[in-house]
Design a protein around this motif. Structure first.
Motif, PDB file in Angstrom:
ATOM      1  N   PRO A   1       0.845  -1.216   0.000  1.00  0.00           N
ATOM      2  CA  PRO A   1       0.000   0.000   0.000  1.00  0.00           C
ATOM      3  C   PRO A   1       0.875   1.259   0.000  1.00  0.00           C
ATOM      4  CG  PRO A   1      -0.210  -1.246   2.071  1.00  0.00           C
ATOM      5  CD  PRO A   1       0.589  -2.097   1.120  1.00  0.00           C
ATOM      6  N   GLY A   2       0.460   2.225  -0.826  1.00  0.00           N
ATOM      7  CA  GLY A   2       1.209   3.483  -0.868  1.00  0.00           C
ATOM      8  C   GLY A   2       2.415   3.420  -1.776  1.00  0.00           C
ATOM      9  N   VAL A   3       2.723   2.253  -2.330  1.00  0.00           N
ATOM     10  CA  VAL A   3       3.876   2.165  -3.227  1.00  0.00           C
ATOM     11  C   VAL A   3       3.371   2.253  -4.666  1.00  0.00           C
ATOM     12  CG1 VAL A   3       5.735   0.658  -4.075  1.00  0.00           C
ATOM     13  CG2 VAL A   3       5.196   0.767  -1.619  1.00  0.00           C
ATOM     14  N   ILE A   4       4.015   3.069  -5.454  1.00  0.00           N
ATOM     15  CA  ILE A   4       3.605   3.190  -6.858  1.00  0.00           C
ATOM     16  C   ILE A   4       3.963   1.896  -7.561  1.00  0.00           C
ATOM     17  CG2 ILE A   4       4.023   4.437  -9.010  1.00  0.00           C
ATOM     18  CD1 ILE A   4       4.796   6.867  -7.317  1.00  0.00           C
TER      19      ILE A   4
ATOM     20  N   ALA B   1      27.158  20.402  -4.170  1.00  0.00           N
ATOM     21  CA  ALA B   1      27.801  21.467  -3.371  1.00  0.00           C
ATOM     22  C   ALA B   1      28.757  20.864  -2.345  1.00  0.00           C
ATOM     23  CB  ALA B   1      26.728  22.306  -2.686  1.00  0.00           C
ATOM     24  N   ASP B   2      28.326  19.755  -1.772  1.00  0.00           N
ATOM     25  CA  ASP B   2      29.139  19.073  -0.751  1.00  0.00           C
ATOM     26  C   ASP B   2      28.595  17.657  -0.590  1.00  0.00           C
ATOM     27  OD1 ASP B   2      27.454  21.225   1.639  1.00  0.00           O
ATOM     28  OD2 ASP B   2      26.749  19.382   0.652  1.00  0.00           O
ATOM     29  N   PHE B   3      29.205  16.934   0.326  1.00  0.00           N
ATOM     30  CA  PHE B   3      28.788  15.538   0.523  1.00  0.00           C
ATOM     31  C   PHE B   3      27.331  15.469   0.972  1.00  0.00           C
ATOM     32  CE2 PHE B   3      28.919  11.150   1.378  1.00  0.00           C
ATOM     33  CZ  PHE B   3      28.317  10.919   2.613  1.00  0.00           C
ATOM     34  N   GLN B   4      26.931  16.384   1.825  1.00  0.00           N
ATOM     35  CA  GLN B   4      25.557  16.351   2.344  1.00  0.00           C
ATOM     36  C   GLN B   4      24.531  16.490   1.229  1.00  0.00           C
ATOM     37  OE1 GLN B   4      25.139  19.183   5.680  1.00  0.00           O
ATOM     38  NE2 GLN B   4      24.637  17.350   6.881  1.00  0.00           N
ATOM     39  N   GLN B   5      24.797  17.386   0.268  1.00  0.00           N
ATOM     40  CA  GLN B   5      23.839  17.557  -0.823  1.00  0.00           C
ATOM     41  C   GLN B   5      23.840  16.321  -1.726  1.00  0.00           C
ATOM     42  OE1 GLN B   5      24.426  20.367  -4.164  1.00  0.00           O
ATOM     43  NE2 GLN B   5      22.394  21.209  -3.691  1.00  0.00           N
ATOM     44  N   ALA B   6      25.023  15.755  -1.934  1.00  0.00           N
ATOM     45  CA  ALA B   6      25.106  14.529  -2.741  1.00  0.00           C
ATOM     46  C   ALA B   6      24.287  13.434  -2.079  1.00  0.00           C
ATOM     47  CB  ALA B   6      26.566  14.094  -2.885  1.00  0.00           C
ATOM     48  N   PHE B   7      24.411  13.327  -0.763  1.00  0.00           N
ATOM     49  CA  PHE B   7      23.692  12.264  -0.061  1.00  0.00           C
ATOM     50  C   PHE B   7      22.205  12.565   0.023  1.00  0.00           C
ATOM     51  CE2 PHE B   7      24.625   8.300   1.755  1.00  0.00           C
ATOM     52  CZ  PHE B   7      23.615   8.027   2.659  1.00  0.00           C
ATOM     53  N   ALA B   8      21.843  13.847   0.055  1.00  0.00           N
ATOM     54  CA  ALA B   8      20.420  14.222   0.036  1.00  0.00           C
ATOM     55  C   ALA B   8      19.788  13.794  -1.289  1.00  0.00           C
ATOM     56  CB  ALA B   8      20.281  15.728   0.227  1.00  0.00           C
ATOM     57  N   PHE B   9      20.539  13.979  -2.356  1.00  0.00           N
ATOM     58  CA  PHE B   9      20.086  13.521  -3.676  1.00  0.00           C
ATOM     59  C   PHE B   9      19.842  12.019  -3.653  1.00  0.00           C
ATOM     60  CE2 PHE B   9      19.823  13.012  -8.193  1.00  0.00           C
ATOM     61  CZ  PHE B   9      20.588  11.898  -8.516  1.00  0.00           C
ATOM     62  N   MET B  10      20.810  11.297  -3.133  1.00  0.00           N
ATOM     63  CA  MET B  10      20.699   9.830  -3.117  1.00  0.00           C
ATOM     64  C   MET B  10      19.558   9.380  -2.209  1.00  0.00           C
ATOM     65  SD  MET B  10      24.741   8.827  -3.084  1.00  0.00           S
ATOM     66  CE  MET B  10      24.535   7.109  -3.557  1.00  0.00           C
ATOM     67  N   THR B  11      19.374  10.081  -1.095  1.00  0.00           N
ATOM     68  CA  THR B  11      18.288   9.722  -0.182  1.00  0.00           C
ATOM     69  C   THR B  11      16.931   9.909  -0.850  1.00  0.00           C
ATOM     70  OG1 THR B  11      19.637  10.373   1.713  1.00  0.00           O
ATOM     71  CG2 THR B  11      17.245  10.245   2.064  1.00  0.00           C
ATOM     72  N   ASP B  12      16.744  11.045  -1.488  1.00  0.00           N
ATOM     73  CA  ASP B  12      15.468  11.327  -2.172  1.00  0.00           C
ATOM     74  C   ASP B  12      15.243  10.361  -3.329  1.00  0.00           C
ATOM     75  OD1 ASP B  12      15.055  13.383  -0.408  1.00  0.00           O
ATOM     76  OD2 ASP B  12      15.493  14.995  -1.840  1.00  0.00           O
ATOM     77  N   MET B  13      16.301  10.076  -4.068  1.00  0.00           N
ATOM     78  CA  MET B  13      16.142   9.185  -5.228  1.00  0.00           C
ATOM     79  C   MET B  13      15.955   7.731  -4.782  1.00  0.00           C
ATOM     80  SD  MET B  13      15.897  11.017  -7.839  1.00  0.00           S
ATOM     81  CE  MET B  13      15.059  12.195  -6.775  1.00  0.00           C
TER      82      MET B  13
ATOM     83  N   LYS C   1      14.092   6.860  -2.363  1.00  0.00           N
ATOM     84  CA  LYS C   1      12.641   6.745  -2.108  1.00  0.00           C
ATOM     85  C   LYS C   1      11.892   6.540  -3.427  1.00  0.00           C
ATOM     86  CE  LYS C   1      12.979   9.674   1.982  1.00  0.00           C
ATOM     87  NZ  LYS C   1      13.036  11.097   2.372  1.00  0.00           N
ATOM     88  N   VAL C   2      12.276   7.284  -4.435  1.00  0.00           N
ATOM     89  CA  VAL C   2      11.654   7.142  -5.761  1.00  0.00           C
ATOM     90  C   VAL C   2      11.916   5.739  -6.296  1.00  0.00           C
ATOM     91  CG1 VAL C   2      11.667   7.957  -8.156  1.00  0.00           C
ATOM     92  CG2 VAL C   2      11.822   9.607  -6.279  1.00  0.00           C
ATOM     93  N   ALA C   3      13.133   5.273  -6.162  1.00  0.00           N
ATOM     94  CA  ALA C   3      13.497   3.947  -6.663  1.00  0.00           C
ATOM     95  C   ALA C   3      12.682   2.868  -5.962  1.00  0.00           C
ATOM     96  CB  ALA C   3      14.988   3.703  -6.469  1.00  0.00           C
TER      97      ALA C   3
ATOM     98  N   HIS D   1      15.832   0.236  -9.343  1.00  0.00           N
ATOM     99  CA  HIS D   1      16.950   0.752  -8.548  1.00  0.00           C
ATOM    100  C   HIS D   1      18.186   1.072  -9.387  1.00  0.00           C
ATOM    101  CE1 HIS D   1      14.214  -1.563  -6.007  1.00  0.00           C
ATOM    102  NE2 HIS D   1      14.511  -0.691  -5.073  1.00  0.00           N
ATOM    103  N   PRO D   2      18.840   2.169  -9.041  1.00  0.00           N
ATOM    104  CA  PRO D   2      20.030   2.578  -9.807  1.00  0.00           C
ATOM    105  C   PRO D   2      21.270   1.800  -9.388  1.00  0.00           C
ATOM    106  CG  PRO D   2      19.648   4.150  -8.056  1.00  0.00           C
ATOM    107  CD  PRO D   2      18.528   3.134  -7.967  1.00  0.00           C
TER     108      PRO D   2
END
Ligand code: H2B
Length: 123
Positions: free
Chosen positions: A4-7, A60-72, A74-76, A82-83
């Motif tokens: 449930p809730g998963v696309i 910009a830095d490691f944190q932004q790179a990891f924020a990208f990976m965290t958000d993606m 969830k999409v995956a 999965h990438p």
């Protein structure tokens, strides 16, 4: 049965091959057309190499790179697609392909579009 809730795969990409219920392999022409659409306005263009849809960014830095990976991630998970990716400090490289199909499908381009949107919004 989709959690449930998963696309589901179906809703993630619409058309599916009716018999196999799997995203069909794209032929070279379809790949080129999808690549043109994906790269419209892309500062860093995606490339197809070795049957993989590839790109890399320096954040910009490691944190932004990891924020990208965290958000993606969830999409995956929502897409169940999965990438293959690497992260070194503030760089992320992604290589997308559909293992089940042995090449590129609409799922790879759908995930790439999600990544492209994130990058265009944050970089
Ligand atoms: N991710 C990718 N990139 N390709 C797949 O074929 C794939 C996946 N299959 N995530 C999903 C998991 C799963 O349905 C199968 C059973 O591995």
């Amino acid at each position: 049965m989709t959690k449930p809730g998963v696309i589901s795969r179906k809703s993630a990409i619409g058309s599916l091959h009716p018999e196999t219920d799997m995203s069909p392999l794209l032929d070279s022409n379809a790949v080129q057309q999808a690549l043109i659409r994906l790269n419209q306005g892309a500062f860093l263009p995606w490339q197809v190499d070795n049957n993989c849809l590839q790109n890399q960014w320096t954040f910009a830095d490691f944190q932004q790179a990891f924020a990208f990976m965290t958000d993606m991630a969830k999409v995956a998970e929502q897409m169940n697609h999965h990438p293959h990716w690497t992260n070194v400090y503030r760089q992320v490289q992604v290589m997308l392909s559909t293992h089940d199909a042995g090449g590129l499908t609409e799922l790879d381009f759908a995930l790439a579009h999600a990544m492209q949107s994130w990058v265009e919004k944050h970089l």
